[in-house]
Design a protein around this motif. Sequence first.
Motif, PDB file in Angstrom:
ATOM      1  N   ASP A 211     -64.390 -17.566  -6.563  1.00 50.57           N
ATOM      2  CA  ASP A 211     -65.653 -17.884  -7.231  1.00 50.57           C
ATOM      3  C   ASP A 211     -66.333 -16.610  -7.727  1.00 50.57           C
ATOM      4  OD1 ASP A 211     -65.478 -20.679  -6.643  1.00 50.57           O
ATOM      5  OD2 ASP A 211     -66.039 -20.193  -4.586  1.00 50.57           O
ATOM      6  N   LYS A 212     -66.288 -15.570  -6.905  1.00 48.53           N
ATOM      7  CA  LYS A 212     -66.902 -14.303  -7.287  1.00 48.53           C
ATOM      8  C   LYS A 212     -66.222 -13.744  -8.531  1.00 48.53           C
ATOM      9  CE  LYS A 212     -68.135 -11.513  -4.008  1.00 48.53           C
ATOM     10  NZ  LYS A 212     -68.173 -10.496  -2.939  1.00 48.53           N
ATOM     11  N   ARG A 213     -64.903 -13.850  -8.592  1.00 48.10           N
ATOM     12  CA  ARG A 213     -64.171 -13.353  -9.757  1.00 48.10           C
ATOM     13  C   ARG A 213     -64.547 -14.140 -11.018  1.00 48.10           C
ATOM     14  NH1 ARG A 213     -60.651 -12.136 -13.138  1.00 48.10           N
ATOM     15  NH2 ARG A 213     -58.472 -12.032 -13.336  1.00 48.10           N
ATOM     16  N   LYS A 214     -64.591 -15.474 -10.906  1.00 47.20           N
ATOM     17  CA  LYS A 214     -64.990 -16.319 -12.047  1.00 47.20           C
ATOM     18  C   LYS A 214     -66.381 -15.929 -12.533  1.00 47.20           C
ATOM     19  CE  LYS A 214     -63.098 -20.730 -10.674  1.00 47.20           C
ATOM     20  NZ  LYS A 214     -63.479 -22.132 -10.477  1.00 47.20           N
ATOM     21  N   ASP A 215     -67.290 -15.725 -11.587  1.00 45.60           N
ATOM     22  CA  ASP A 215     -68.657 -15.373 -11.929  1.00 45.60           C
ATOM     23  C   ASP A 215     -68.715 -14.030 -12.640  1.00 45.60           C
ATOM     24  OD1 ASP A 215     -71.519 -16.006 -11.734  1.00 45.60           O
ATOM     25  OD2 ASP A 215     -71.588 -14.241 -10.426  1.00 45.60           O
ATOM     26  N   GLN A 216     -67.972 -13.052 -12.138  1.00 49.22           N
ATOM     27  CA  GLN A 216     -67.968 -11.726 -12.754  1.00 49.22           C
ATOM     28  C   GLN A 216     -67.346 -11.752 -14.143  1.00 49.22           C
ATOM     29  OE1 GLN A 216     -65.966  -9.507  -9.683  1.00 49.22           O
ATOM     30  NE2 GLN A 216     -67.881  -8.976  -8.659  1.00 49.22           N
ATOM     31  N   VAL A 217     -66.239 -12.461 -14.298  1.00 47.37           N
ATOM     32  CA  VAL A 217     -65.584 -12.543 -15.607  1.00 47.37           C
ATOM     33  C   VAL A 217     -66.499 -13.222 -16.617  1.00 47.37           C
ATOM     34  CG1 VAL A 217     -63.677 -13.628 -16.872  1.00 47.37           C
ATOM     35  CG2 VAL A 217     -63.213 -12.426 -14.738  1.00 47.37           C
ATOM     36  N   SER A 218     -67.105 -14.335 -16.227  1.00 49.82           N
ATOM     37  CA  SER A 218     -67.994 -15.034 -17.164  1.00 49.82           C
ATOM     38  C   SER A 218     -69.204 -14.169 -17.504  1.00 49.82           C
ATOM     39  CB  SER A 218     -68.436 -16.383 -16.604  1.00 49.82           C
ATOM     40  OG  SER A 218     -69.285 -16.226 -15.490  1.00 49.82           O
ATOM     41  N   HIS A 219     -69.704 -13.437 -16.531  1.00 50.51           N
ATOM     42  CA  HIS A 219     -70.842 -12.537 -16.783  1.00 50.51           C
ATOM     43  C   HIS A 219     -70.482 -11.504 -17.848  1.00 50.51           C
ATOM     44  CE1 HIS A 219     -74.157  -9.751 -16.025  1.00 50.51           C
ATOM     45  NE2 HIS A 219     -73.240  -8.802 -16.029  1.00 50.51           N
ATOM     46  N   PHE A 220     -69.339 -10.852 -17.711  1.00 52.40           N
ATOM     47  CA  PHE A 220     -68.992  -9.789 -18.646  1.00 52.40           C
ATOM     48  C   PHE A 220     -68.605 -10.317 -20.030  1.00 52.40           C
ATOM     49  CE2 PHE A 220     -68.783  -7.359 -14.702  1.00 52.40           C
ATOM     50  CZ  PHE A 220     -69.647  -6.337 -15.059  1.00 52.40           C
ATOM     51  N   ILE A 221     -68.003 -11.492 -20.076  1.00 54.10           N
ATOM     52  CA  ILE A 221     -67.712 -12.099 -21.381  1.00 54.10           C
ATOM     53  C   ILE A 221     -69.022 -12.417 -22.097  1.00 54.10           C
ATOM     54  CG2 ILE A 221     -66.827 -14.180 -22.520  1.00 54.10           C
ATOM     55  CD1 ILE A 221     -64.555 -14.136 -20.409  1.00 54.10           C
ATOM     56  N   LEU A 222     -69.942 -13.037 -21.382  1.00 53.40           N
ATOM     57  CA  LEU A 222     -71.240 -13.362 -21.989  1.00 53.40           C
ATOM     58  C   LEU A 222     -72.035 -12.101 -22.326  1.00 53.40           C
ATOM     59  CD1 LEU A 222     -72.213 -16.423 -19.817  1.00 53.40           C
ATOM     60  CD2 LEU A 222     -71.692 -16.420 -22.261  1.00 53.40           C
ATOM     61  N   ARG A 223     -71.904 -11.108 -21.498  1.00 52.20           N
ATOM     62  CA  ARG A 223     -72.597  -9.844 -21.768  1.00 52.20           C
ATOM     63  C   ARG A 223     -72.104  -9.233 -23.077  1.00 52.20           C
ATOM     64  NH1 ARG A 223     -72.671  -4.836 -17.496  1.00 52.20           N
ATOM     65  NH2 ARG A 223     -73.818  -3.389 -18.802  1.00 52.20           N
ATOM     66  N   LEU A 224     -70.792  -9.238 -23.283  1.00 57.01           N
ATOM     67  CA  LEU A 224     -70.233  -8.727 -24.539  1.00 57.01           C
ATOM     68  C   LEU A 224     -70.705  -9.550 -25.736  1.00 57.01           C
ATOM     69  CD1 LEU A 224     -66.554  -7.933 -23.502  1.00 57.01           C
ATOM     70  CD2 LEU A 224     -68.294  -6.281 -24.220  1.00 57.01           C
ATOM     71  N   ALA A 225     -70.741 -10.857 -25.542  1.00 60.81           N
ATOM     72  CA  ALA A 225     -71.091 -11.738 -26.652  1.00 60.81           C
ATOM     73  C   ALA A 225     -72.577 -11.712 -27.000  1.00 60.81           C
ATOM     74  CB  ALA A 225     -70.677 -13.172 -26.320  1.00 60.81           C
ATOM     75  N   HIS A 226     -73.426 -11.505 -26.018  1.00 56.92           N
ATOM     76  CA  HIS A 226     -74.865 -11.669 -26.237  1.00 56.92           C
ATOM     77  C   HIS A 226     -75.679 -10.384 -26.187  1.00 56.92           C
ATOM     78  CE1 HIS A 226     -74.851 -15.998 -26.430  1.00 56.92           C
ATOM     79  NE2 HIS A 226     -73.983 -15.997 -25.440  1.00 56.92           N
ATOM     80  N   CYS A 227     -75.046  -9.246 -26.157  1.00 52.90           N
ATOM     81  CA  CYS A 227     -75.825  -8.008 -26.051  1.00 52.90           C
ATOM     82  C   CYS A 227     -75.700  -7.125 -27.284  1.00 52.90           C
ATOM     83  CB  CYS A 227     -75.438  -7.263 -24.787  1.00 52.90           C
ATOM     84  SG  CYS A 227     -76.034  -8.114 -23.314  1.00 52.90           S
ATOM     85  N   GLN A 228     -75.468  -7.732 -28.409  1.00 52.54           N
ATOM     86  CA  GLN A 228     -75.380  -6.978 -29.659  1.00 52.54           C
ATOM     87  C   GLN A 228     -76.754  -6.637 -30.228  1.00 52.54           C
ATOM     88  OE1 GLN A 228     -72.372  -5.889 -30.695  1.00 52.54           O
ATOM     89  NE2 GLN A 228     -71.583  -6.893 -28.862  1.00 52.54           N
ATOM     90  N   ALA A 229     -77.742  -7.464 -29.937  1.00 51.36           N
ATOM     91  CA  ALA A 229     -79.087  -7.257 -30.467  1.00 51.36           C
ATOM     92  C   ALA A 229     -80.094  -7.452 -29.335  1.00 51.36           C
ATOM     93  CB  ALA A 229     -79.369  -8.254 -31.592  1.00 51.36           C
ATOM     94  N   GLU A 230     -81.279  -6.884 -29.503  1.00 47.62           N
ATOM     95  CA  GLU A 230     -82.307  -6.921 -28.451  1.00 47.62           C
ATOM     96  C   GLU A 230     -82.691  -8.345 -28.057  1.00 47.62           C
ATOM     97  OE1 GLU A 230     -84.735  -5.518 -25.510  1.00 47.62           O
ATOM     98  OE2 GLU A 230     -83.245  -4.414 -26.679  1.00 47.62           O
ATOM     99  N   ASP A 231     -82.864  -9.243 -29.024  1.00 49.34           N
ATOM    100  CA  ASP A 231     -83.243 -10.616 -28.682  1.00 49.34           C
ATOM    101  C   ASP A 231     -82.140 -11.319 -27.894  1.00 49.34           C
ATOM    102  OD1 ASP A 231     -81.677 -10.671 -31.053  1.00 49.34           O
ATOM    103  OD2 ASP A 231     -82.506 -12.620 -31.622  1.00 49.34           O
ATOM    104  N   GLN A 232     -80.889 -11.023 -28.211  1.00 49.80           N
ATOM    105  CA  GLN A 232     -79.770 -11.590 -27.456  1.00 49.80           C
ATOM    106  C   GLN A 232     -79.726 -11.029 -26.028  1.00 49.80           C
ATOM    107  OE1 GLN A 232     -76.443 -10.605 -29.956  1.00 49.80           O
ATOM    108  NE2 GLN A 232     -76.474 -12.617 -30.936  1.00 49.80           N
ATOM    109  N   ARG A 233     -79.999  -9.730 -25.880  1.00 50.47           N
ATOM    110  CA  ARG A 233     -80.034  -9.121 -24.546  1.00 50.47           C
ATOM    111  C   ARG A 233     -81.115  -9.780 -23.689  1.00 50.47           C
ATOM    112  NH1 ARG A 233     -78.296  -4.416 -27.051  1.00 50.47           N
ATOM    113  NH2 ARG A 233     -80.349  -3.827 -27.824  1.00 50.47           N
ATOM    114  N   LYS A 234     -82.294  -9.973 -24.253  1.00 50.55           N
ATOM    115  CA  LYS A 234     -83.389 -10.610 -23.515  1.00 50.55           C
ATOM    116  C   LYS A 234     -83.015 -12.026 -23.097  1.00 50.55           C
ATOM    117  CE  LYS A 234     -87.227  -7.980 -25.409  1.00 50.55           C
ATOM    118  NZ  LYS A 234     -88.435  -8.010 -26.236  1.00 50.55           N
ATOM    119  N   TRP A 235     -82.416 -12.773 -24.034  1.00 51.13           N
ATOM    120  CA  TRP A 235     -81.992 -14.145 -23.728  1.00 51.13           C
ATOM    121  C   TRP A 235     -80.984 -14.125 -22.585  1.00 51.13           C
ATOM    122  CZ3 TRP A 235     -77.240 -16.470 -23.570  1.00 51.13           C
ATOM    123  CH2 TRP A 235     -77.247 -17.867 -23.429  1.00 51.13           C
TER     124      TRP A 235
END
Length: 116
Positions: free
Chosen positions: A38-62
């Motif tokens: 479960d920890k691995r799934k959580d970490q992988v999903s976190h980093f995938i979403l981090r890559l996808a949503h941290c291109q712009a400031e509003d995405q980072r905040k979201w």
Amino acid sequence: GIESLRARGLTLREESDKIRGYLDTHLPWRSNEFGPEDKRKDQVSHFILRLAHCQAEDQRKWFLTQEALLFKHRLMQLDAGQVASFTKENGLDFELVDEEEKSALLPELQATALSV
């Protein structure tokens, strides 16, 4: 999704129930314990979403808002022993606060929480 829960004005309990249903559907855990898989799934999903949503400031905040909401939900699902284990595993050195001290600090804690 989870982001729309804040806008609905739900109680903490209602919000938690909705998040639980969403997680059970989209990121089910094998049991009540948060194991290595479960920890691995959580970490992988976190980093995938981090890559996808941290291109712009509003995405980072979201993204940070969603992660904080999920973290809060998951932390609230743990019993005292699991919280102690989590804090120890992650190098977070906290002293437990008894109910009397918590009651005394409650107005300050509420004022701080509202200002965030």
